[in-house]
Design an enzyme around this catalytic site. Structure first.
Site, PDB file in Angstrom:
ATOM      1  N   ASP A  82     -86.460  85.417  46.499  1.00 49.25           N
ATOM      2  CA  ASP A  82     -88.137  85.350  45.857  1.00 49.25           C
ATOM      3  C   ASP A  82     -87.780  85.545  44.457  1.00 49.25           C
ATOM      4  OD1 ASP A  82     -88.923  85.186  48.393  1.00 49.25           O
ATOM      5  OD2 ASP A  82     -87.884  87.237  48.166  1.00 49.25           O
ATOM      6  N   GLU A 130     -92.826  79.073  48.925  1.00 50.15           N
ATOM      7  CA  GLU A 130     -91.648  79.554  49.568  1.00 50.15           C
ATOM      8  C   GLU A 130     -91.311  80.177  51.168  1.00 50.15           C
ATOM      9  OE1 GLU A 130     -87.845  81.603  48.027  1.00 50.15           O
ATOM     10  OE2 GLU A 130     -89.317  80.435  46.756  1.00 50.15           O
ATOM     11  N   GLU A 142     -82.294  77.714  55.729  1.00 51.31           N
ATOM     12  CA  GLU A 142     -83.410  76.881  55.770  1.00 51.31           C
ATOM     13  C   GLU A 142     -83.909  75.393  55.319  1.00 51.31           C
ATOM     14  OE1 GLU A 142     -84.900  80.962  54.476  1.00 51.31           O
ATOM     15  OE2 GLU A 142     -85.242  79.464  52.641  1.00 51.31           O
TER      16      GLU A 142
END
Length: 495
Positions: free
Chosen positions: A477, A292, A323
């Protein structure tokens, strides 16, 4: 002839949806395939959001072979969640222009970086280098009216989400202090070597869509995270984590926390990254590893993770739009010239970068020995799961499950409430920004669109965006955890 077939198809849909209490849907279908590809807002009792939510519930099914034991590490902390604007005002800081800082060294650096991301409605995470100043800010945050304490850290949040499935045994390894241990789900196993005398605290500065501070106005709700976190900053529990796997015998490993090392300086992260790779390489080859990712700013560090170190030895990665673009910028990939996404990230451009990752750093290249075969991308308006053919199953259900949990968790509801969410994705999009550039249209009754490029299959679904989100922290998450629960890994010959 084509027109007759189209009318017949719409009539068939109309009949089908009349039986489900949605007589106005054909009109909505005509609206959503309007020339600009955008949805208008019909004043109707039956909305596209309801149709999509119902479709998810009928289409999402668990895989044939499910995980039984999942090991998660290694970043964990206590999150202090507070109003960003309110806390900065309490610190006697005035609004002003924004400026990004890779490392925060003062309250002024904090203010400038917060404003920089708030005006973009973007999430970010930074290391605060001055321990004493951070502790003073942390005390002010904890005492601020309405401040709340939560389980924090990607690993702990993923562990908490996985623990909602009673059939799953979850091991969490990270710096677990007394407060965090008290807040963790009883089902989570914490190895003795993970227990610490003191907790690590992260400050989460949240803002709402439309919230204003001075001349800065947030285009959407999001959060800015910062900490002075030494244990997580050097991934001090990584070796303990890997050592615990022999006894726990997981069938999936989830790894997070690499981004925390970035703020420690090049000399430290270069050495520690090599040690991390050596530790990860000790994990049995037949156990898939999901990595992750989180917000980073150092291109050399990202390149080390991507090209030389970690990415080739993991099976799956999860990441968001910032990201993804930064990864492409650091590695000279597609659309690296973009300074930032403008509005909703273009699906075709996202698809180009995902393909590049799997071809240049994964197993999509037949001659590659890399383990990477899966990338789970999530952004506010939609999610895409890209996988190399033959390595994963049930990925359509996995990407829809991730989108569904994003919608419900953001609104704080057990299930998706169609009255509290809205569709923001363009309903017409392209599979690439270059040739072959195929145009696709989202069908609300079957909200999963799939396409292939070479030996990579893409699954895309919209997100029903919460109109008034209660909490944005940990959504990524939860999305990755839910996607993994619904994923099936196919062991390869020779493993």
């Amino acid at each position: 002839m084509w027109r007759k077939a189209s009318v017949a198809a719409l009539l068939a849909l109309a009949v089908g949806y009349l039986y489900h209490g949605c007589p106005e849907l054909p009109e909505q279908l005509l609206q959503y395939i309007s020339p600009d590809g955008l949805r208008s807002s019909p004043q109707s009792q039956c909305h596209l959001e309801q149709v999509i939510s119902d479709a998810w519930d009928s289409l999402i099914t668990l895989p044939t072979r499910q995980w039984s034991r999942v090991a998660v590490g290694v970043n964990a902390c206590v999150d202090v969640v507070v109003s960003g604007v309110g806390l900065l005002q309490a610190l006697a800081l005035d609004p002003g222009s924004g400026r990004d800082h890779e490392v925060l060294r003062s309250k002024e650096d904090l203010r400038e970086t917060f404003v920089h991301y708030m005006e973009r409605g973007a999430a970010a995470e930074r290391f605060f280098s001055d321990k004493e100043v951070f502790q003073r800010i942390a005390r002010a945050a904890a005492e601020y009216p309405g401040a709340k304490l939560y389980v924090g850290g990607n690993a702990a949040l993923i562990g908490q989400k996985l623990a909602t499935y009673p059939e799953l045994m979850v091991l969490l390894c990270g710096p677990v202090g007394p407060k965090l241990h008290e807040m963790l789900d009883e089902q989570i196993v914490v190895p003795p070597g993970s227990l610490q005398e003191m907790d690590e605290y992260h400050l989460i500065l949240e803002y709402k869509a439309g919230e204003q501070w001075g001349s800065t106005r947030a285009p959407q709700a999001n959060r800015f995270i910062f900490s002075h976190d030494v244990s997580n900053g050097v991934m001090s529990l990584l070796e303990t984590f890997v050592a615990s796997l022999d006894e726990f015998q997981p069938d999936l490993v989830v790894l997070s926390g690499l981004h925390m090392m970035e703020g420690q300086g090049r000399q430290l992260w270069e050495e520690r990254l090599k040690e991390a790779v050596a530790a990860i390489s000790d994990i049995r080859k037949d156990i898939p590893i999901h990595l992750e990712l989180a917000s980073m700013t150092d291109r050399d560090y990202m390149n080390s993770i991507m090209q030389e170190q970690v990415m080739p030895i993991v099976s799956s990665i999860g990441l968001n739009e910032q990201e993804l673009l930064f990864l492409s910028q650091a590695g000279g990939g597609p659309h690296a010239h973009l300074a930032a996404w403008k509005g909703v990230p273009d699906v075709g451009q996202v698809s180009d970068i995902l393909l590049w990752i799997l071809e240049h750093h994964g197993r999509a290249d037949p001659s590659s020995e890399a383990d990477l075969t899966r990338v789970h991308f999530h952004t506010l308006a939609y999610h895409v799961l890209a996988t190399v053919d033959g390595h994963w199953a049930n990925q359509g259900a996995a990407v829809m499950a991730g989108a569904r949990v994003a919608s419900s968790q953001a609104c704080g509801t057990r299930a998706v409430d169609p009255t509290k969410v809205e569709l923001k994705v363009p309903l017409r999009f392209h599979t690439s920004d270059s040739e072959p550039r195929v145009e696709l249209t989202l069908d609300p009754a079957a909200p999963l669109t799939a396409w292939r490029r070479g030996n990579v299959t893409f699954h895309m679904t919209p997100v029903l965006v919460c109109k008034q989100p209660l909490r944005t922290v940990g959504l990524g998450d939860a999305i990755s955890a839910e996607g993994l629960v619904y994923s099936e890994f196919k062991s390869q010959p020779g493993f």
